[in-house]
Design a protein around this motif. Structure first.
Motif, PDB file in Angstrom:
ATOM      1  N   PHE A 113       0.953  -0.963  -0.096  1.00 12.84           N
ATOM      2  CA  PHE A 113      -0.558  -0.161  -0.177  1.00 12.84           C
ATOM      3  C   PHE A 113       0.758   0.858  -0.042  1.00 12.84           C
ATOM      4  O   PHE A 113       1.956   1.219   1.012  1.00 12.84           O
ATOM      5  N   VAL A 114       1.014   1.934  -0.805  1.00 15.27           N
ATOM      6  CA  VAL A 114       1.356   3.410  -0.752  1.00 15.27           C
ATOM      7  C   VAL A 114       0.148   4.471  -0.988  1.00 15.27           C
ATOM      8  O   VAL A 114      -0.277   4.448  -1.725  1.00 15.27           O
ATOM      9  N   PHE A 115       1.192   5.517   0.342  1.00 11.87           N
ATOM     10  CA  PHE A 115       0.121   6.785   0.428  1.00 11.87           C
ATOM     11  C   PHE A 115       1.059   7.550  -0.574  1.00 11.87           C
ATOM     12  O   PHE A 115       2.236   8.117  -0.048  1.00 11.87           O
ATOM     13  N   GLU A 116       0.700   8.109  -1.593  1.00 12.35           N
ATOM     14  CA  GLU A 116       1.938   8.720  -2.205  1.00 12.35           C
ATOM     15  C   GLU A 116       1.424  10.458  -2.183  1.00 12.35           C
ATOM     16  O   GLU A 116       0.211  11.118  -1.812  1.00 12.35           O
ATOM     17  N   GLN A 117       2.630  11.048  -1.440  1.00 11.40           N
ATOM     18  CA  GLN A 117       2.593  12.863  -1.412  1.00 11.40           C
ATOM     19  C   GLN A 117       1.462  13.286   0.001  1.00 11.40           C
ATOM     20  O   GLN A 117       0.693  14.712  -0.305  1.00 11.40           O
ATOM     21  N   ILE A 118       1.541  12.972   0.688  1.00  5.16           N
ATOM     22  CA  ILE A 118       0.439  13.084   2.290  1.00  5.16           C
ATOM     23  C   ILE A 118       1.919  13.788   2.948  1.00  5.16           C
ATOM     24  O   ILE A 118       2.922  13.864   2.964  1.00  5.16           O
ATOM     25  N   PRO A 119       0.709  14.901   3.581  1.00  9.47           N
ATOM     26  CA  PRO A 119       2.180  15.177   4.014  1.00  9.47           C
ATOM     27  C   PRO A 119       1.609  14.340   6.073  1.00  9.47           C
ATOM     28  O   PRO A 119       1.546  13.922   6.772  1.00  9.47           O
ATOM     29  N   HIS A 120       3.061  14.854   6.347  1.00 10.62           N
ATOM     30  CA  HIS A 120       3.902  14.271   7.591  1.00 10.62           C
ATOM     31  C   HIS A 120       3.447  12.560   7.959  1.00 10.62           C
ATOM     32  O   HIS A 120       2.685  11.747   8.402  1.00 10.62           O
ATOM     33  N   PRO A 121       4.284  12.726   6.876  1.00 10.23           N
ATOM     34  CA  PRO A 121       4.700  10.738   6.423  1.00 10.23           C
ATOM     35  C   PRO A 121       5.351  10.274   7.971  1.00 10.23           C
ATOM     36  O   PRO A 121       4.869   8.840   7.807  1.00 10.23           O
ATOM     37  N   THR A 122       6.537  10.831   8.440  1.00 10.15           N
ATOM     38  CA  THR A 122       6.884  10.207  10.004  1.00 10.15           C
ATOM     39  C   THR A 122       5.627   9.827  10.626  1.00 10.15           C
ATOM     40  O   THR A 122       5.594   8.695  11.344  1.00 10.15           O
ATOM     41  N   ILE A 123       4.951  11.254  11.163  1.00  4.18           N
ATOM     42  CA  ILE A 123       4.241  10.789  11.960  1.00  4.18           C
ATOM     43  C   ILE A 123       3.339  10.217  11.828  1.00  4.18           C
ATOM     44  O   ILE A 123       2.262   8.545  12.828  1.00  4.18           O
ATOM     45  N   ILE A 124       2.472   9.308  10.710  1.00  7.86           N
ATOM     46  CA  ILE A 124       1.930   8.672   9.916  1.00  7.86           C
ATOM     47  C   ILE A 124       2.189   7.053  10.088  1.00  7.86           C
ATOM     48  O   ILE A 124       1.194   6.557  10.622  1.00  7.86           O
ATOM     49  N   SER A 125       3.050   6.686   9.596  1.00 10.73           N
ATOM     50  CA  SER A 125       3.858   5.622   9.908  1.00 10.73           C
ATOM     51  C   SER A 125       3.932   5.340  11.621  1.00 10.73           C
ATOM     52  O   SER A 125       3.782   3.857  11.075  1.00 10.73           O
ATOM     53  N   LYS A 126       4.638   6.352  11.797  1.00  9.99           N
ATOM     54  CA  LYS A 126       4.970   5.849  13.257  1.00  9.99           C
ATOM     55  C   LYS A 126       3.038   5.223  14.143  1.00  9.99           C
ATOM     56  O   LYS A 126       3.284   4.599  15.129  1.00  9.99           O
ATOM     57  N   SER A 127       1.742   6.288  13.595  1.00 13.06           N
ATOM     58  CA  SER A 127       0.706   6.304  13.708  1.00 13.06           C
ATOM     59  C   SER A 127       0.427   4.452  13.095  1.00 13.06           C
ATOM     60  O   SER A 127      -0.409   3.873  14.359  1.00 13.06           O
ATOM     61  N   ILE A 128       0.906   4.206  12.006  1.00 15.28           N
ATOM     62  CA  ILE A 128       0.019   3.205  11.451  1.00 15.28           C
ATOM     63  C   ILE A 128       0.534   1.685  12.010  1.00 15.28           C
ATOM     64  O   ILE A 128      -0.013   1.302  12.656  1.00 15.28           O
ATOM     65  N   LEU A 129       1.917   1.804  12.642  1.00 15.66           N
ATOM     66  CA  LEU A 129       2.915   1.333  13.488  1.00 15.66           C
ATOM     67  C   LEU A 129       2.065   1.111  14.778  1.00 15.66           C
ATOM     68  O   LEU A 129       1.958  -0.492  15.211  1.00 15.66           O
ATOM     69  N   ASP A 130       1.902   2.115  15.322  1.00 18.73           N
ATOM     70  CA  ASP A 130       1.507   2.041  16.905  1.00 18.73           C
ATOM     71  C   ASP A 130      -0.058   1.410  16.896  1.00 18.73           C
ATOM     72  O   ASP A 130      -0.608   0.087  17.552  1.00 18.73           O
ATOM     73  N   LEU A 131      -0.807   2.068  16.229  1.00 18.67           N
ATOM     74  CA  LEU A 131      -2.444   0.904  15.499  1.00 18.67           C
ATOM     75  C   LEU A 131      -1.977  -0.102  15.457  1.00 18.67           C
ATOM     76  O   LEU A 131      -2.715  -1.009  15.746  1.00 18.67           O
ATOM     77  N   SER A 132      -1.301  -0.803  14.247  1.00 18.84           N
ATOM     78  CA  SER A 132      -0.626  -2.113  13.991  1.00 18.84           C
ATOM     79  C   SER A 132      -0.945  -3.448  14.865  1.00 18.84           C
ATOM     80  O   SER A 132      -0.855  -4.164  15.359  1.00 18.84           O
ATOM     81  N   GLU A 133       0.521  -2.565  16.234  1.00 20.53           N
ATOM     82  CA  GLU A 133       0.600  -3.177  17.290  1.00 20.53           C
ATOM     83  C   GLU A 133      -0.504  -3.568  18.299  1.00 20.53           C
ATOM     84  O   GLU A 133      -0.816  -4.348  19.203  1.00 20.53           O
ATOM     85  N   ILE A 134      -1.863  -2.558  18.326  1.00 21.94           N
ATOM     86  CA  ILE A 134      -2.588  -2.625  19.193  1.00 21.94           C
ATOM     87  C   ILE A 134      -3.270  -4.022  18.852  1.00 21.94           C
ATOM     88  O   ILE A 134      -4.196  -4.672  19.439  1.00 21.94           O
ATOM     89  N   GLU A 135      -3.845  -3.657  17.562  1.00 20.84           N
ATOM     90  CA  GLU A 135      -4.568  -4.846  16.272  1.00 20.84           C
ATOM     91  C   GLU A 135      -4.226  -6.165  17.393  1.00 20.84           C
ATOM     92  O   GLU A 135      -4.430  -6.673  16.976  1.00 20.84           O
TER      93      GLU A 135
END
Length: 196
Positions: A151-173
């Motif tokens: 899955f590629v999110f192209e040219q989104i704002p704040h990519p580092t914050i979003i990637s950390k958030s997705i990793l945290d959410l995936s760990e919780i799930e």
């Protein structure tokens, strides 16, 4: 705004965490194109009568020039409209249960992909170039276990914050899935058989 009841295949207890679009700066060149196209009409209307007077009064060539200019104008508007639709209708939605990738590939082609968060194995954010670094936008790639597709999110704002958030959410799930599986397979202790 987007409501959960409009999401495809809604899941119980699902909450929208992020709704992501491309960074507004990515449409900058498209806006410059619109300004150029809109400015070319008055420029042509001023140029031909003043500097090409013989063409403007020529009854054979002038209709061909108008037809060619109209065709050019139509194709440029169609190209700019298609790019704007691609920019505006591409959306990535991150919930507490899954990731939805909604992509518009043409005027009439829309693709919706879904990925459950517990399958996420790796998330990479990429920021390339001066504009992306200064304005803090870039790509986020999500890799799942055992699958080649990303899955590629192209040219989104704040990519580092979003990637950390997705990793945290995936760990919780993932923990939630593990706890659920353990509670399903926990059986009460069997009574011991009497010694004979």
């Amino acid at each position: 705004m987007l409501h959960l009841d409009h999401l495809p295949n809604a899941i119980q207890d699902e909450k929208v965490i992020h709704v992501l679009h491309r960074h507004p700066f990515t449409i900058f060149w498209l806006i410059i194109g619109y300004i150029f196209v809109l400015g070319s009409i008055p420029a042509a209307l001023i140029y031909f009568p003043l500097y090409q007077h013989e063409l403007a009064v020529n009854t054979t060539l002038m209709p061909l020039i108008v037809l060619g200019g109209s065709a050019f104008f139509l194709f440029v508007w169609l190209f700019l409209f298609q790019n704007f639709m691609d920019y505006y209708l591409d959306v990535w939605i991150v919930t507490n249960k899954r990731i939805l990738n909604i992509e518009q590939t043409g005027l009439f082609i829309r693709t919706v992909s879904e990925l459950h968060l517990y399958r996420v194995q790796d998330v990479t954010s990429t920021v390339k170039g001066v504009a992306e670094t200064l304005l803090d936008y870039g790509d986020v790639e999500i890799q799942t276990a055992g699958e080649k597709t990303r899955f590629v999110f192209e040219q989104i704002p704040h990519p580092t914050i979003i990637s950390k958030s997705i990793l945290d959410l995936s760990e919780i799930e993932r923990r939630g899935q593990l706890d659920e599986a353990v509670s399903e397979f926990n059986m009460p202790d069997k009574p011991k058989a009497p010694n004979v």
